[in-house]
Design a protein around this motif. Structure first.
Motif, PDB file in Angstrom:
ATOM      1  N   LYS A  57       0.830  -1.208   0.000  1.00 13.08           N
ATOM      2  CA  LYS A  57       0.000   0.000   0.000  1.00 13.08           C
ATOM      3  C   LYS A  57       0.864   1.258   0.000  1.00 13.08           C
ATOM      4  O   LYS A  57       0.490   2.279  -0.583  1.00 13.08           O
ATOM      5  N   LEU A  58       2.020   1.178   0.665  1.00 17.42           N
ATOM      6  CA  LEU A  58       2.924   2.323   0.678  1.00 17.42           C
ATOM      7  C   LEU A  58       3.423   2.635  -0.725  1.00 17.42           C
ATOM      8  O   LEU A  58       3.435   3.797  -1.154  1.00 17.42           O
ATOM      9  N   VAL A  59       3.824   1.608  -1.456  1.00 18.11           N
ATOM     10  CA  VAL A  59       4.309   1.806  -2.824  1.00 18.11           C
ATOM     11  C   VAL A  59       3.198   2.360  -3.715  1.00 18.11           C
ATOM     12  O   VAL A  59       3.429   3.249  -4.544  1.00 18.11           O
ATOM     13  N   GLU A  60       1.993   1.841  -3.550  1.00 17.92           N
ATOM     14  CA  GLU A  60       0.861   2.356  -4.326  1.00 17.92           C
ATOM     15  C   GLU A  60       0.676   3.851  -4.067  1.00 17.92           C
ATOM     16  O   GLU A  60       0.416   4.632  -4.990  1.00 17.92           O
ATOM     17  N   LYS A  61       0.832   4.251  -2.812  1.00 16.42           N
ATOM     18  CA  LYS A  61       0.699   5.668  -2.460  1.00 16.42           C
ATOM     19  C   LYS A  61       1.790   6.496  -3.139  1.00 16.42           C
ATOM     20  O   LYS A  61       1.529   7.579  -3.683  1.00 16.42           O
ATOM     21  N   LEU A  62       3.026   5.978  -3.127  1.00 18.70           N
ATOM     22  CA  LEU A  62       4.151   6.703  -3.721  1.00 18.70           C
ATOM     23  C   LEU A  62       3.998   6.823  -5.238  1.00 18.70           C
ATOM     24  O   LEU A  62       4.323   7.866  -5.824  1.00 18.70           O
ATOM     25  N   ILE A  63       3.504   5.767  -5.865  1.00 15.81           N
ATOM     26  CA  ILE A  63       3.285   5.815  -7.313  1.00 15.81           C
ATOM     27  C   ILE A  63       2.198   6.836  -7.645  1.00 15.81           C
ATOM     28  O   ILE A  63       2.295   7.576  -8.635  1.00 15.81           O
ATOM     29  N   CYS A  64       1.171   6.903  -6.803  1.00 15.22           N
ATOM     30  CA  CYS A  64       0.120   7.908  -7.001  1.00 15.22           C
ATOM     31  C   CYS A  64       0.675   9.326  -6.856  1.00 15.22           C
ATOM     32  O   CYS A  64       0.124  10.278  -7.411  1.00 15.22           O
ATOM     33  N   LYS A  65       1.766   9.444  -6.092  1.00 13.74           N
ATOM     34  CA  LYS A  65       2.412  10.749  -5.921  1.00 13.74           C
ATOM     35  C   LYS A  65       3.273  11.119  -7.130  1.00 13.74           C
ATOM     36  O   LYS A  65       3.825  12.218  -7.188  1.00 13.74           O
ATOM     37  N   GLY A  66       3.414  10.183  -8.084  1.00 14.33           N
ATOM     38  CA  GLY A  66       4.164  10.479  -9.299  1.00 14.33           C
ATOM     39  C   GLY A  66       5.522   9.821  -9.397  1.00 14.33           C
ATOM     40  O   GLY A  66       6.258  10.047 -10.365  1.00 14.33           O
ATOM     41  N   PHE A  67       5.896   8.989  -8.435  1.00 15.04           N
ATOM     42  CA  PHE A  67       7.189   8.314  -8.475  1.00 15.04           C
ATOM     43  C   PHE A  67       7.096   7.041  -9.321  1.00 15.04           C
ATOM     44  O   PHE A  67       6.087   6.330  -9.278  1.00 15.04           O
ATOM     45  N   GLU A  68       8.163   6.754 -10.065  1.00 11.04           N
ATOM     46  CA  GLU A  68       8.211   5.565 -10.904  1.00 11.04           C
ATOM     47  C   GLU A  68       8.652   4.356 -10.082  1.00 11.04           C
ATOM     48  O   GLU A  68       9.424   4.484  -9.127  1.00 11.04           O
ATOM     49  N   ALA A  69       8.166   3.178 -10.484  1.00 16.00           N
ATOM     50  CA  ALA A  69       8.479   1.956  -9.754  1.00 16.00           C
ATOM     51  C   ALA A  69       9.986   1.694  -9.713  1.00 16.00           C
ATOM     52  O   ALA A  69      10.546   1.348  -8.664  1.00 16.00           O
ATOM     53  N   VAL A  70      10.657   1.866 -10.859  1.00 18.57           N
ATOM     54  CA  VAL A  70      12.105   1.626 -10.919  1.00 18.57           C
ATOM     55  C   VAL A  70      12.842   2.621 -10.028  1.00 18.57           C
ATOM     56  O   VAL A  70      13.827   2.280  -9.361  1.00 18.57           O
ATOM     57  N   GLU A  71      12.368   3.837 -10.007  1.00 21.76           N
ATOM     58  CA  GLU A  71      12.973   4.875  -9.165  1.00 21.76           C
ATOM     59  C   GLU A  71      12.862   4.497  -7.689  1.00 21.76           C
ATOM     60  O   GLU A  71      13.828   4.611  -6.923  1.00 21.76           O
ATOM     61  N   ILE A  72      11.675   4.038  -7.291  1.00 19.23           N
ATOM     62  CA  ILE A  72      11.446   3.638  -5.898  1.00 19.23           C
ATOM     63  C   ILE A  72      12.373   2.496  -5.508  1.00 19.23           C
ATOM     64  O   ILE A  72      12.930   2.470  -4.403  1.00 19.23           O
ATOM     65  N   LEU A  73      12.563   1.556  -6.414  1.00 15.14           N
ATOM     66  CA  LEU A  73      13.415   0.402  -6.149  1.00 15.14           C
ATOM     67  C   LEU A  73      14.855   0.817  -5.857  1.00 15.14           C
ATOM     68  O   LEU A  73      15.558   0.161  -5.084  1.00 15.14           O
ATOM     69  N   GLY A  74      15.305   1.912  -6.453  1.00 12.08           N
ATOM     70  CA  GLY A  74      16.689   2.343  -6.282  1.00 12.08           C
ATOM     71  C   GLY A  74      16.944   3.204  -5.055  1.00 12.08           C
ATOM     72  O   GLY A  74      18.085   3.588  -4.788  1.00 12.08           O
ATOM     73  N   TRP A  75      15.911   3.510  -4.291  1.00  8.67           N
ATOM     74  CA  TRP A  75      16.086   4.398  -3.143  1.00  8.67           C
ATOM     75  C   TRP A  75      16.966   3.807  -2.046  1.00  8.67           C
ATOM     76  O   TRP A  75      17.561   4.546  -1.263  1.00  8.67           O
ATOM     77  N   SER A  76      17.037   2.485  -1.970  1.00 11.18           N
ATOM     78  CA  SER A  76      17.863   1.878  -0.926  1.00 11.18           C
ATOM     79  C   SER A  76      19.335   2.218  -1.119  1.00 11.18           C
ATOM     80  O   SER A  76      20.117   2.194  -0.166  1.00 11.18           O
ATOM     81  N   GLN A  77      19.732   2.545  -2.368  1.00 15.05           N
ATOM     82  CA  GLN A  77      21.115   2.947  -2.635  1.00 15.05           C
ATOM     83  C   GLN A  77      21.259   4.466  -2.770  1.00 15.05           C
ATOM     84  O   GLN A  77      22.205   5.061  -2.256  1.00 15.05           O
ATOM     85  N   SER A  78      20.307   5.091  -3.435  1.00 15.06           N
ATOM     86  CA  SER A  78      20.448   6.519  -3.736  1.00 15.06           C
ATOM     87  C   SER A  78      19.867   7.437  -2.669  1.00 15.06           C
ATOM     88  O   SER A  78      20.177   8.626  -2.625  1.00 15.06           O
ATOM     89  N   GLY A  79      19.029   6.896  -1.800  1.00 18.28           N
ATOM     90  CA  GLY A  79      18.364   7.730  -0.807  1.00 18.28           C
ATOM     91  C   GLY A  79      16.947   8.080  -1.242  1.00 18.28           C
ATOM     92  O   GLY A  79      16.609   8.027  -2.425  1.00 18.28           O
TER      93      GLY A  79
END
Length: 253
Positions: A57-79
């Motif tokens: 549900k958190l990811v669904e919320k973030l995608i609704c905010k305009g973030f891309e799935a691939v971008e979200i996946l990379g946050w563990s390294q990029s912040g």
């Protein structure tokens, strides 16, 4: 969770946040988890569902905010971008059901007032090129003002709790006093007090005689006689209502 504790957490995670030349802020997974008071591993696991068929549900919320799935996946390294940090705090403050935390709610309330991006910029000393000679209140000052207001509200609630505690203590004292003068045999009275309650006139001599009878009955029944101060007689006994009823009934027969 107080504003002092929030400030301590902010100080602890300061090394795990950054701001670029354009003023965009980022926070590590660990820093974001500390702000929300959640498990960092659990947050990573939730974000990794961005590329799964069954997203959290958190990811669904973030995608609704305009973030891309691939971008979200990379946050563990990029912040995590500052705007996403705000969304995550809001989620764990209000939308995560039984996983909601009070700390996330407090942090969200404070940061939403000025924006996470502005907070990170000011915390790390990033300043926008001045366009005016006027000195404006900094974002940290705004945050401090908000924290002060929340602290005042906490103080008000504390005072209300103290007043409530005092009232409860007084009620308890009344209950204790009621328990003191009540027994399974009924209320306790002095001989004269019981006579007055019944609308009977009684002389000092009669009161003394009935008091002795009441004392004898109490001793016979194993009832402890309580003594209280009396301005006329020094001390008088308090007897259960049932004993006094028997004493006065015997005297009338």
């Amino acid at each position: 969770m107080s504003q002092i504790e929030i400030a301590q957490i902010i100080d602890q995670i300061k090394q795990e946040i950054a701001v670029d030349a354009s003023g965009c802020g980022k926070a590590s997974i660990r820093a974001t988890a500390r702000l929300a008071n959640i498990d960092a591993t659990g947050l990573v696991r939730s974000l990794k569902t961005a590329v799964d068929n069954s997203r959290s549900k958190l990811v669904e919320k973030l995608i609704c905010k305009g973030f891309e799935a691939v971008e979200i996946l990379g946050w563990s390294q990029s912040g995590i971008p500052d705007i996403a940090v705000a969304a995550i705090l809001h989620y764990y403050g209000y939308e995560a059901g039984k996983r909601c935390t009070t700390q996330a709610k407090f942090a969200c309330e404070a940061f939403e007032s000025i924006g996470v991006r502005a907070w990170i910029q000011d915390l790390l000393g990033w300043t926008k090129p001045a366009t005016s000679t006027k000195t404006a209140m900094t974002q940290i000052q705004l945050l401090a003002a908000i924290a002060q207001q929340m602290a005042q509200q906490e103080q008000y609630l504390l005072e209300q709790q103290q007043q409530q505690t005092q009232i409860l203590a007084r009620l308890k004292a009344v209950e204790v006093e009621q328990d003191r003068v009540n027994t399974p045999c009924g209320h306790k009275y002095s001989v004269v007090g019981f006579a007055n309650l019944q609308g009977l006139e009684i002389s000092v001599k009669e009161a003394g005689a009935k008091g002795r009878k009441a004392s004898a009955l109490c001793r016979k029944q194993g009832i402890e006689i309580e003594r209280i101060h009396d301005p006329r007689f020094g001390k008088v006994g308090l007897y259960p209502e049932s004993v006094l009823i028997e004493v006065f009934s015997t005297g009338q027969n």
